[in-house]
Scaffold this motif. Structure first.
Motif, PDB file in Angstrom:
ATOM      1  N   LEU A   1     -43.501 -27.023  79.916  1.00 28.03           N
ATOM      2  CA  LEU A   1     -41.976 -27.551  79.603  1.00 28.03           C
ATOM      3  C   LEU A   1     -41.758 -28.465  80.955  1.00 28.03           C
ATOM      4  CD1 LEU A   1     -38.806 -26.891  79.175  1.00 28.03           C
ATOM      5  CD2 LEU A   1     -38.864 -25.226  80.901  1.00 28.03           C
ATOM      6  N   ARG A   2     -41.635 -29.600  80.760  1.00 26.43           N
ATOM      7  CA  ARG A   2     -41.601 -30.693  81.637  1.00 26.43           C
ATOM      8  C   ARG A   2     -40.489 -30.790  82.501  1.00 26.43           C
ATOM      9  NH1 ARG A   2     -44.398 -31.624  77.461  1.00 26.43           N
ATOM     10  NH2 ARG A   2     -46.218 -33.121  77.179  1.00 26.43           N
ATOM     11  N   LEU A   3     -40.430 -30.426  83.858  1.00 32.23           N
ATOM     12  CA  LEU A   3     -39.484 -30.288  84.945  1.00 32.23           C
ATOM     13  C   LEU A   3     -39.824 -31.154  86.032  1.00 32.23           C
ATOM     14  CD1 LEU A   3     -39.269 -26.516  84.522  1.00 32.23           C
ATOM     15  CD2 LEU A   3     -37.705 -28.013  83.478  1.00 32.23           C
ATOM     16  N   ASP A   4     -39.201 -32.492  86.073  1.00 30.24           N
ATOM     17  CA  ASP A   4     -39.686 -33.716  87.112  1.00 30.24           C
ATOM     18  C   ASP A   4     -38.693 -33.498  88.261  1.00 30.24           C
ATOM     19  OD1 ASP A   4     -37.625 -35.099  85.906  1.00 30.24           O
ATOM     20  OD2 ASP A   4     -39.406 -35.699  84.336  1.00 30.24           O
ATOM     21  N   TYR A   5     -38.987 -33.989  89.264  1.00 29.02           N
ATOM     22  CA  TYR A   5     -38.093 -34.153  90.324  1.00 29.02           C
ATOM     23  C   TYR A   5     -38.035 -35.671  90.967  1.00 29.02           C
ATOM     24  CZ  TYR A   5     -42.223 -32.914  92.916  1.00 29.02           C
ATOM     25  OH  TYR A   5     -43.577 -32.796  93.626  1.00 29.02           O
ATOM     26  N   ASP A   6     -36.944 -36.171  91.799  1.00 30.91           N
ATOM     27  CA  ASP A   6     -37.050 -37.276  92.468  1.00 30.91           C
ATOM     28  C   ASP A   6     -37.562 -37.106  93.689  1.00 30.91           C
ATOM     29  OD1 ASP A   6     -35.492 -38.731  90.337  1.00 30.91           O
ATOM     30  OD2 ASP A   6     -33.845 -37.684  91.097  1.00 30.91           O
ATOM     31  N   HIS A   7     -37.615 -35.883  94.489  1.00 32.50           N
ATOM     32  CA  HIS A   7     -38.000 -35.727  95.611  1.00 32.50           C
ATOM     33  C   HIS A   7     -38.790 -34.035  95.640  1.00 32.50           C
ATOM     34  CE1 HIS A   7     -38.511 -34.860 100.236  1.00 32.50           C
ATOM     35  NE2 HIS A   7     -38.531 -35.911 100.171  1.00 32.50           N
ATOM     36  N   GLU A   8     -39.739 -34.076  96.430  1.00 32.01           N
ATOM     37  CA  GLU A   8     -40.458 -32.512  96.458  1.00 32.01           C
ATOM     38  C   GLU A   8     -39.381 -31.511  96.871  1.00 32.01           C
ATOM     39  OE1 GLU A   8     -41.694 -34.989  99.934  1.00 32.01           O
ATOM     40  OE2 GLU A   8     -41.970 -35.255  97.484  1.00 32.01           O
ATOM     41  N   SER A   9     -38.583 -31.786  97.625  1.00 33.34           N
ATOM     42  CA  SER A   9     -37.581 -30.921  98.181  1.00 33.34           C
ATOM     43  C   SER A   9     -36.804 -29.972  97.112  1.00 33.34           C
ATOM     44  CB  SER A   9     -36.611 -31.311  99.407  1.00 33.34           C
ATOM     45  OG  SER A   9     -35.997 -32.511  98.581  1.00 33.34           O
ATOM     46  N   GLN A  10     -36.601 -30.831  95.796  1.00 28.24           N
ATOM     47  CA  GLN A  10     -35.896 -30.312  94.660  1.00 28.24           C
ATOM     48  C   GLN A  10     -36.633 -29.451  94.006  1.00 28.24           C
ATOM     49  OE1 GLN A  10     -35.272 -33.923  92.516  1.00 28.24           O
ATOM     50  NE2 GLN A  10     -33.504 -34.459  93.979  1.00 28.24           N
ATOM     51  N   ALA A  11     -37.931 -28.813  94.288  1.00 30.04           N
ATOM     52  CA  ALA A  11     -38.763 -28.117  93.388  1.00 30.04           C
ATOM     53  C   ALA A  11     -38.121 -26.207  93.278  1.00 30.04           C
ATOM     54  CB  ALA A  11     -40.267 -28.099  94.204  1.00 30.04           C
ATOM     55  N   PRO A  12     -37.814 -26.073  94.720  1.00 32.86           N
ATOM     56  CA  PRO A  12     -37.340 -24.365  94.600  1.00 32.86           C
ATOM     57  C   PRO A  12     -35.917 -24.660  93.597  1.00 32.86           C
ATOM     58  CG  PRO A  12     -37.871 -25.172  96.725  1.00 32.86           C
ATOM     59  CD  PRO A  12     -37.808 -26.447  96.169  1.00 32.86           C
ATOM     60  N   ALA A  13     -35.012 -25.543  93.710  1.00 32.19           N
ATOM     61  CA  ALA A  13     -33.908 -25.477  92.966  1.00 32.19           C
ATOM     62  C   ALA A  13     -34.158 -25.645  91.204  1.00 32.19           C
ATOM     63  CB  ALA A  13     -32.998 -26.429  92.922  1.00 32.19           C
ATOM     64  N   ILE A  14     -35.341 -26.321  90.960  1.00 29.28           N
ATOM     65  CA  ILE A  14     -35.740 -26.407  89.671  1.00 29.28           C
ATOM     66  C   ILE A  14     -36.374 -25.143  89.354  1.00 29.28           C
ATOM     67  CG2 ILE A  14     -37.538 -27.379  88.296  1.00 29.28           C
ATOM     68  CD1 ILE A  14     -37.258 -30.310  89.830  1.00 29.28           C
ATOM     69  N   VAL A  15     -37.015 -24.383  90.065  1.00 32.44           N
ATOM     70  CA  VAL A  15     -37.872 -23.215  89.483  1.00 32.44           C
ATOM     71  C   VAL A  15     -36.710 -22.105  89.461  1.00 32.44           C
ATOM     72  CG1 VAL A  15     -39.262 -21.115  90.617  1.00 32.44           C
ATOM     73  CG2 VAL A  15     -40.183 -23.791  90.797  1.00 32.44           C
ATOM     74  N   GLU A  16     -35.721 -22.060  90.311  1.00 30.93           N
ATOM     75  CA  GLU A  16     -34.699 -21.057  90.229  1.00 30.93           C
ATOM     76  C   GLU A  16     -33.795 -21.245  88.925  1.00 30.93           C
ATOM     77  OE1 GLU A  16     -32.524 -21.059  93.703  1.00 30.93           O
ATOM     78  OE2 GLU A  16     -33.912 -20.340  94.845  1.00 30.93           O
ATOM     79  N   ALA A  17     -33.624 -22.438  88.477  1.00 30.22           N
ATOM     80  CA  ALA A  17     -32.652 -22.782  87.359  1.00 30.22           C
ATOM     81  C   ALA A  17     -33.447 -22.411  86.145  1.00 30.22           C
ATOM     82  CB  ALA A  17     -32.340 -24.279  87.454  1.00 30.22           C
ATOM     83  N   HIS A  18     -34.800 -22.385  85.933  1.00 25.48           N
ATOM     84  CA  HIS A  18     -35.518 -22.295  84.769  1.00 25.48           C
ATOM     85  C   HIS A  18     -36.571 -21.112  84.682  1.00 25.48           C
ATOM     86  CE1 HIS A  18     -34.419 -26.230  83.399  1.00 25.48           C
ATOM     87  NE2 HIS A  18     -34.571 -26.630  84.435  1.00 25.48           N
ATOM     88  N   SER A  19     -36.355 -20.345  85.637  1.00 26.80           N
ATOM     89  CA  SER A  19     -37.400 -18.871  85.606  1.00 26.80           C
ATOM     90  C   SER A  19     -37.327 -18.232  84.586  1.00 26.80           C
ATOM     91  CB  SER A  19     -36.964 -18.276  86.892  1.00 26.80           C
ATOM     92  OG  SER A  19     -35.747 -17.647  87.158  1.00 26.80           O
ATOM     93  N   SER A  20     -36.073 -18.134  83.861  1.00 23.49           N
ATOM     94  CA  SER A  20     -35.848 -17.212  82.914  1.00 23.49           C
ATOM     95  C   SER A  20     -36.566 -17.787  81.451  1.00 23.49           C
ATOM     96  CB  SER A  20     -34.566 -16.895  82.483  1.00 23.49           C
ATOM     97  OG  SER A  20     -33.767 -18.065  82.238  1.00 23.49           O
ATOM     98  N   THR A  21     -36.928 -19.111  81.424  1.00 24.25           N
ATOM     99  CA  THR A  21     -37.397 -19.759  80.438  1.00 24.25           C
ATOM    100  C   THR A  21     -38.931 -20.088  80.254  1.00 24.25           C
ATOM    101  OG1 THR A  21     -36.993 -21.741  81.279  1.00 24.25           O
ATOM    102  CG2 THR A  21     -35.219 -21.091  79.874  1.00 24.25           C
TER     103      THR A  21
ATOM    104  N   VAL B   1     -44.024 -27.187  84.166  1.00 24.71           N
ATOM    105  CA  VAL B   1     -44.772 -28.014  84.970  1.00 24.71           C
ATOM    106  C   VAL B   1     -44.111 -28.592  85.843  1.00 24.71           C
ATOM    107  CG1 VAL B   1     -46.526 -30.014  84.843  1.00 24.71           C
ATOM    108  CG2 VAL B   1     -46.606 -28.390  82.952  1.00 24.71           C
ATOM    109  N   VAL B   2     -44.031 -28.622  87.083  1.00 21.81           N
ATOM    110  CA  VAL B   2     -43.145 -29.076  87.907  1.00 21.81           C
ATOM    111  C   VAL B   2     -43.848 -30.012  88.944  1.00 21.81           C
ATOM    112  CG1 VAL B   2     -41.807 -28.535  89.917  1.00 21.81           C
ATOM    113  CG2 VAL B   2     -41.956 -26.988  88.237  1.00 21.81           C
ATOM    114  N   GLY B   3     -43.168 -31.527  89.110  1.00 25.34           N
ATOM    115  CA  GLY B   3     -43.777 -32.277  89.966  1.00 25.34           C
ATOM    116  C   GLY B   3     -43.117 -33.629  89.746  1.00 25.34           C
ATOM    117  N   PRO B   4     -43.424 -34.828  90.453  1.00 25.38           N
ATOM    118  CA  PRO B   4     -42.752 -36.094  90.327  1.00 25.38           C
ATOM    119  C   PRO B   4     -42.706 -36.684  88.860  1.00 25.38           C
ATOM    120  CG  PRO B   4     -44.902 -36.279  91.428  1.00 25.38           C
ATOM    121  CD  PRO B   4     -44.667 -34.907  91.211  1.00 25.38           C
ATOM    122  N   HIS B   5     -41.784 -37.624  88.519  1.00 22.16           N
ATOM    123  CA  HIS B   5     -41.689 -38.031  87.096  1.00 22.16           C
ATOM    124  C   HIS B   5     -43.028 -38.626  86.704  1.00 22.16           C
ATOM    125  CE1 HIS B   5     -37.434 -38.013  87.948  1.00 22.16           C
ATOM    126  NE2 HIS B   5     -37.662 -38.515  88.964  1.00 22.16           N
ATOM    127  N   ASP B   6     -43.700 -39.369  87.299  1.00 21.85           N
ATOM    128  CA  ASP B   6     -44.806 -40.181  87.058  1.00 21.85           C
ATOM    129  C   ASP B   6     -46.289 -39.107  86.520  1.00 21.85           C
ATOM    130  OD1 ASP B   6     -45.285 -39.937  89.707  1.00 21.85           O
ATOM    131  OD2 ASP B   6     -46.210 -41.847  89.823  1.00 21.85           O
TER     132      ASP B   6
END
Length: 401
Positions: free
Chosen positions: A30-50, A7-12
């Protein structure tokens, strides 16, 4: 057997969306939050195997990850139109705001107007900024600040933070119902992909020399056996074949095998049973023989044949339409009409209905066209379009040919 959803989105928002997902038996979020939406691609790439699927709290992080080609798993996003937007209008009205004079970002103008019409509200003074790939939070902030004193509805946490001190701004949050709808779509897509990946794929191979064949079979995650008439049988499944062929667009093993063989013909068949896959592989090999000494063809159900090139496709803008037409089994004039439709839409995703209308064909014909292009890596699904009314959501396709 359970499924892990990222699950990808802002903290709140992430915790609430994840909690709703975990109400579904067998789902772990799996809770995956970001500070700014531009960080979404990097989050996805970092956790794609999980994870086995992605659920985004809105369309913007979903599209950013999609445009960055980071999505290798089934993905969906929570839609904010319809009931979610209507709830926001009710809240603004309770806060004493004029809900007939607003600026709204991210949601399409059609969805906004449909919601207002259902509520019996005028739209003459409602300004919209639909999501586009070039849209940034900075541009959204500038859009909202134009037009004088009015309330703002935004889907972006960064825009809400920038405007909340000097404008009356309401940030949309996904409703429980919207999350459940998106999760259901995601689970169906993930299940469908799992079933597709397990489809039997049979390859019939004709070569002068057997050198390198075992190595190629291993690279496809398959086994090799002798077949009738000196032909070799390669047994694998759809998943490994899709990976090795770049999404059914090219077959690099062709060029490697030609280093030791003058004749290399390959016919692949995808079927729900071994008998069906073998029948389709025979058809594919027959077509490969008609093409020449070095050729590979993938045959699918519904009389669909795809010619696999020996190397990866050239950039989309440089491809020859006649080559594409031969690969996907569509005529050059049809491809030209599809290109015109893409240009007319400004490169934005189109629904099957829109393609059918622009090409003056039935929707089922348009679906077959888009299916062939998708298999060849020339179209991609980008989500679903809902209009705020009942009925099955329309699938959105981005044409990349």
């Amino acid at each position: 057997m359970g499924i892990v959803i990222g699950v990808v989105g802002p903290h709140d928002l992430v915790d609430d969306v994840a909690a709703t997902c975990e109400e579904q038996p067998g789902v772990t979020a799996l809770r995956l939050d970001y500070d700014h939406e531009s960080q979404a691609p990097a989050i996805v790439e970092a956790h794609s195997s999980t994870v086995e699927g992605w659920l985004f709290t809105g369309i913007v992080p979903y599209m950013l990850a999609s445009d960055a080609e980071a999505l290798t798993r089934p993905a969906a996003f929570v839609d904010y139109s319809g009931a979610t937007l209507l709830t926001a209008l009710v809240r603004l009205q309770h806060e004493g705001q004029d809900i007939t004079r607003l600026s709204i970002d991210t949601i399409s103008a059609a969805d906004v107007h449909a919601t207002f019409e259902e509520a019996g509200l005028p739209t003459e003074q409602v300004r919209t900024l639909p999501y586009r790939p070039e849209m940034t939070s900075k541009k959204a902030v500038s859009f909202h600040r134009r037009g004088g004193d009015h309330a703002v509805i935004t889907c972006l946490s960064s825009v809400h933070e920038a405007l909340r001190d000097d404008m009356h701004v309401l940030r949309l949050a996904p409703s429980v119902h919207s999350v459940r709808v998106a999760l259901r779509q995601l689970l169906l897509t993930a299940e469908g992909q799992a079933q597709e990946d397990a489809q039997i794929a049979l390859g019939l191979i004709e070569v002068d020399s057997e050198e390198g064949l075992l190595r190629e079979a291993a690279a496809l995650g398959g086994t090799l056996a002798a077949f009738r008439g000196g032909t070799h049988l390669l047994v694998t499944t759809r998943g490994p074949l899709a990976d090795a062929t770049g999404g059914f667009s090219c077959l690099p093993m062709l060029s490697r095998l030609t280093m030791t063989s003058q004749v290399v013909r390959v016919g692949f068949g995808l079927g729900r049973s071994a008998a069906e896959a073998e029948s389709l592989a025979r058809r594919a090999l027959a077509r490969a023989r008609r093409i020449g000494d070095v050729a590979a063809v993938l045959s699918l159900r519904a009389d669909t044949d795809i010619v696999l090139e020996s190397v990866g496709a050239t950039p989309a803008g440089e491809q020859n339409l006649s080559v594409i037409a031969r690969r996907v089994g569509l005529s050059v004039p049809t491809l030209e009409k599809l290109l015109e439709a893409r240009e007319a839409a400004g490169g934005e995703p189109l629904t099957t209905r829109e393609i059918a209308e622009r090409l003056a064909v039935q929707q089922r014909t348009a679906r077959r066209m888009l299916h062939r292009l998708e298999l060849a890596g020339l179209a991609e699904r980008t989500g679903n379009l809902t209009s705020g009314t009942s009925g099955r959501p329309l699938t959105l396709y981005r044409l990349t040919l």
